[in-house]
Motif scaffolding. Structure first.
Motif, PDB file in Angstrom:
ATOM      1  N   ARG A   1       0.899   6.683   7.869  1.00  0.00           N
ATOM      2  CA  ARG A   1      -0.324   5.945   7.530  1.00  0.00           C
ATOM      3  C   ARG A   1      -0.104   5.168   6.242  1.00  0.00           C
ATOM      4  O   ARG A   1       0.388   5.709   5.252  1.00  0.00           O
TER       5      ARG A   1
ATOM      6  N   THR B   1      -2.178   2.713  10.813  1.00  0.00           N
ATOM      7  CA  THR B   1      -1.604   3.953  11.317  1.00  0.00           C
ATOM      8  C   THR B   1      -0.493   3.592  12.289  1.00  0.00           C
ATOM      9  O   THR B   1      -0.681   2.738  13.153  1.00  0.00           O
TER      10      THR B   1
ATOM     11  N   GLU C   1       2.356   7.450   3.867  1.00  0.00           N
ATOM     12  CA  GLU C   1       2.580   8.880   4.018  1.00  0.00           C
ATOM     13  C   GLU C   1       2.948   9.148   5.461  1.00  0.00           C
ATOM     14  O   GLU C   1       2.454   8.476   6.375  1.00  0.00           O
TER      15      GLU C   1
ATOM     16  N   GLY D   1       0.833  -1.190   0.000  1.00  0.00           N
ATOM     17  CA  GLY D   1       0.000   0.000   0.000  1.00  0.00           C
ATOM     18  C   GLY D   1       0.867   1.238   0.000  1.00  0.00           C
ATOM     19  O   GLY D   1       2.093   1.163   0.088  1.00  0.00           O
ATOM     20  N   THR D   2       0.221   2.391  -0.094  1.00  0.00           N
ATOM     21  CA  THR D   2       0.959   3.652  -0.102  1.00  0.00           C
ATOM     22  C   THR D   2       1.148   4.145   1.321  1.00  0.00           C
ATOM     23  O   THR D   2       0.275   3.987   2.172  1.00  0.00           O
TER      24      THR D   2
ATOM     25  N   LYS E   1       3.052   9.164  -4.630  1.00  0.00           N
ATOM     26  CA  LYS E   1       2.984   8.380  -3.396  1.00  0.00           C
ATOM     27  C   LYS E   1       4.103   7.345  -3.368  1.00  0.00           C
ATOM     28  O   LYS E   1       4.544   6.871  -4.406  1.00  0.00           O
TER      29      LYS E   1
ATOM     30  N   GLU F   1      -2.151   3.145   3.408  1.00  0.00           N
ATOM     31  CA  GLU F   1      -3.444   2.810   2.796  1.00  0.00           C
ATOM     32  C   GLU F   1      -3.254   1.477   2.085  1.00  0.00           C
ATOM     33  O   GLU F   1      -2.536   1.399   1.083  1.00  0.00           O
ATOM     34  N   LEU F   2      -3.864   0.436   2.600  1.00  0.00           N
ATOM     35  CA  LEU F   2      -3.648  -0.910   2.081  1.00  0.00           C
ATOM     36  C   LEU F   2      -4.328  -1.120   0.732  1.00  0.00           C
ATOM     37  O   LEU F   2      -5.422  -0.594   0.495  1.00  0.00           O
TER      38      LEU F   2
ATOM     39  N   SER G   1      -6.486   0.339   6.496  1.00  0.00           N
ATOM     40  CA  SER G   1      -5.289   1.143   6.702  1.00  0.00           C
ATOM     41  C   SER G   1      -4.553   0.693   7.957  1.00  0.00           C
ATOM     42  O   SER G   1      -5.107  -0.004   8.809  1.00  0.00           O
TER      43      SER G   1
ATOM     44  N   GLY H   1      -7.804  -2.599   0.891  1.00  0.00           N
ATOM     45  CA  GLY H   1      -8.771  -1.826   1.667  1.00  0.00           C
ATOM     46  C   GLY H   1      -8.369  -1.797   3.126  1.00  0.00           C
ATOM     47  O   GLY H   1      -7.764  -2.735   3.627  1.00  0.00           O
TER      48      GLY H   1
END
Length: 199
Positions: free
Chosen positions: A87, A97, A50, A47-48, A70, A89-90, A95, A93
């Motif tokens: 965080r 943190t 940040e 996932g991305t 990203k 983002e998978l 996430s 779907g």
């Protein structure tokens, strides 16, 4: 004289063709990342991520997602969250943190994701069929869905070896790596583990 002009003309045309070929290659090189970013992520994509103060080592890529650049974590990525939060983002779907300071790595195989937690606290919200395992040197914790619902788990490990786990949605199966002893934490339950002991 005519032969010289033909040679000069041939050289001129050759230079123009070479310049045109170089421009075409450069254009394709610049456009390729944008085209690749629109392709679906590969099977080892996690996932991305940040965060304000993070560093990522190992397999990763920088991609354009909905017009924003990203960092895409891949299986084998090693992440340091120096301070603040990060965080993820998978892809499937949900996430994760991360509260820093934290250090962890991610390993993905088909529909399962392992977060090898060295230090820090993670809060995972899993939607869909992704199977998550939070792994430390002594403990592994696996969130379990109840009735196909979402899984919401908090897991933290400090430098003294004290681990806390909370199951907000769904349950969590906690297993001691060396002995195989396990305990099921029910929804809304929590446990504190010192030195990997499940007493």
């Amino acid at each position: 004289m005519a032969v010289l002009r033909k040679r000069e003309l041939s050289k001129g045309i050759l230079k123009i063709l070479m310049a045109a070929g170089s421009i075409a290659a450069l254009t394709l090189g610049l456009l390729a990342p944008a085209v690749w970013a629109d392709n679906p992520p590969s099977g080892d994509s996690v996932g991305t991520i940040e965060g304000e103060s993070i560093s990522v080592e190992g397999p990763m890529s920088v991609e354009s997602v909905r017009g924003q650049v990203k960092t895409m974590l891949r299986s084998g990525s090693d992440v340091h969250v120096k301070s603040g939060q990060a965080r993820i983002e998978l892809i499937e779907g949900g996430s994760i943190t991360i509260c820093g300071p934290a250090h962890f790595s991610v390993l993905k195989s088909r529909g399962s994701l392992t977060v090898a937690l060295d230090s820090g606290t993670i809060h995972a919200l899993i939607e869909g069929s992704l199977a998550l395992t939070v792994y430390t040197a002594q403990i592994q914790a696996r969130p379990l869905a109840i009735g196909g619902g979402a899984q919401d788990v908090l897991a933290g490990l400090d430098s003294s070896g004290v681990m806390c786990i909370r199951a907000s949605k769904g349950a969590v199966r906690v297993e001691q790596q060396l002995t195989g002893q396990s305990v099921l934490i029910p929804q809304s339950g929590d446990v504190t583990i010192t030195n990997g002991q499940l007493d």
